[in-house]
Motif scaffolding. Structure first.
Motif, PDB file in Angstrom:
ATOM      1  N   ARG A 179       0.868  -1.257  -0.075  1.00 22.26           N
ATOM      2  CA  ARG A 179       0.051  -0.011   0.070  1.00 22.26           C
ATOM      3  C   ARG A 179       1.101   1.273   0.074  1.00 22.26           C
ATOM      4  N   ASP A 211      -5.591   0.849  11.354  1.00 20.36           N
ATOM      5  CA  ASP A 211      -6.449   1.661  10.905  1.00 20.36           C
ATOM      6  C   ASP A 211      -7.054   2.926  11.827  1.00 20.36           C
ATOM      7  N   GLU A 235       2.460  10.133  -1.227  1.00 19.34           N
ATOM      8  CA  GLU A 235       1.954   8.640  -0.594  1.00 19.34           C
ATOM      9  C   GLU A 235       1.063   9.248   0.599  1.00 19.34           C
ATOM     10  N   ARG A 238      -2.400  10.484  -0.804  1.00 13.81           N
ATOM     11  CA  ARG A 238      -3.149   9.702  -1.527  1.00 13.81           C
ATOM     12  C   ARG A 238      -3.570   8.692  -0.329  1.00 13.81           C
ATOM     13  N   LEU A 239      -2.941   8.271   0.578  1.00 17.86           N
ATOM     14  CA  LEU A 239      -3.393   7.493   1.463  1.00 17.86           C
ATOM     15  C   LEU A 239      -4.435   8.002   2.402  1.00 17.86           C
ATOM     16  N   ALA A 241      -6.715  10.533   1.381  1.00 23.45           N
ATOM     17  CA  ALA A 241      -7.680  10.200   0.543  1.00 23.45           C
ATOM     18  C   ALA A 241      -8.222   9.033   0.330  1.00 23.45           C
ATOM     19  N   ASP A 242      -7.673   7.846   0.548  1.00 20.28           N
ATOM     20  CA  ASP A 242      -8.365   6.722   0.212  1.00 20.28           C
ATOM     21  C   ASP A 242      -8.657   6.052   1.614  1.00 20.28           C
ATOM     22  N   LEU A 243      -8.125   6.402   2.988  1.00 18.29           N
ATOM     23  CA  LEU A 243      -8.416   5.752   4.019  1.00 18.29           C
ATOM     24  C   LEU A 243      -9.200   6.789   5.168  1.00 18.29           C
TER      25      LEU A 243
END
Length: 320
Positions: A179, A211, A235, A238-239, A241-243
């Motif tokens: 990831r 998490d 990174e 992006r992370l 935004a994703d999580l």
């Protein structure tokens, strides 16, 4: 130290379904925010001192709120109290550092509030990494040099998720590395076999393992070259935004924060001297110290340096 707010008692977060009346929903208490109606972390009048022959007031009456999914930059020169504030929030301070006032409350997405000053023992151990994770400055100093990456990552799950099978732990560790852009084969590596950028990515992967809802990053790009810095920042955004986790990003590099942060707090001598929207702070700084920080980064044109904003607004198609 006892909290000044008795409305949010300490809770055990090992079994949130058993919390019952010991917790209060987010709507049950107000917070002194900066326009955010859904905070994940609120800090009120927080102070830390280093006791000794001469008392050092490292953090002075800091009040902040962190919104869900927000990247809050914390900027200031070395020694201004940035890391001390972060360690105080996460209850990682060691003597002679002492929390002398104020409170910090974590607002869980499940609807209950945790008074961080009241946590201790097993409750505190269970809270760390699970709710608020931290990426420490200097990845090589944070990783054990004689233990493989796999063993260090699996230790998080064996401690916090004891019912998880060995096979599931190994698969999860590999997934986490991938990831953040690291091949899962690196699980068998020792820290000294990784580059500085890869070690920092491993630390970010470890922080994401359970998490968490908040990530505190204490100068995660220090000592990395500018190309690797850029990769790490991409990174992180992006992370996020994703999580959907919120980030407190600590650095003395104000231009870096201007690129990725939603809001920025400028700290000097233990106090927050300016706090506001990142673009507004860049275009219309209110405090003289903020203006000096903005004027300090170099330019190839003779004018004050400029930057390309690549944070949440730019990603969402909003003007930088």
């Amino acid at each position: 130290m006892s909290s000044t707010d008795q409305g949010a008692p300490a809770v055990s977060i090992d079994r949130p379904e058993d919390l019952g009346d010991r917790t209060a929903p987010d709507t049950a208490r107000g917070y002194r925010g900066e326009g955010h109606d859904r905070p994940v972390l609120t800090i009120d009048d927080f102070s830390v001192e280093y006791k000794g022959e001469r008392v050092v007031k490292a953090v002075r009456n800091v009040t902040l709120s962190l919104g869900r999914g927000e990247i809050l930059g914390l900027a200031g020169e070395s020694g201004c109290g940035k890391s001390t504030l972060a360690y105080g929030i996460n209850r990682l301070l060691k003597p002679p550092a002492v929390i002398t006032g104020g409170s910090a409350h974590f607002h869980s997405r499940e609807g209950y509030v945790i008074d961080l000053n009241e946590l201790s023992g097993e409750e505190l151990r269970a809270f760390r990494w699970d709710k608020i994770a931290m990426v420490f400055q200097g990845a090589m100093n944070s990783l054990n040099p004689v233990i493989t990456i796999q063993r260090q990552m699996e230790d998080i799950f064996s401690t916090h998720r004891p019912d998880m099978s060995k096979k599931d732990r190994r698969v999860k560790c590999g997934d986490l590395l991938e990831r953040v852009g690291v091949d899962r084969a690196r699980l068998r590596s020792f820290p000294h076999e990784l580059s500085g950028g890869m070690r920092q990515r491993v630390m970010i992967a470890m922080a994401m393992a359970l998490d968490p809802q908040v990530m505190i990053m204490d100068e995660p790009t220090t000592a990395l070259d500018v190309v690797v810095q850029r990769e790490i920042l991409r990174e992180i955004t992006r992370l996020r935004a994703d999580l959907g986790f919120a980030v407190i990003f600590i650095t003395h590099d104000l231009p870096l924060l201007l690129e990725i942060s939603d809001r920025i707090a400028v700290m000097r001598e233990g106090e927050i001297v300016e706090l506001g929207d990142a673009v507004e702070l860049y275009t219309n700084p209110q405090h003289e110290y903020t203006r000096k920080l903005l004027a300090s980064f170099p330019s190839l044109t003779g004018e004050r340096g400029d930057f390309i904003r690549g944070g949440s607004r730019a990603q969402n198609g909003e003007p930088a």
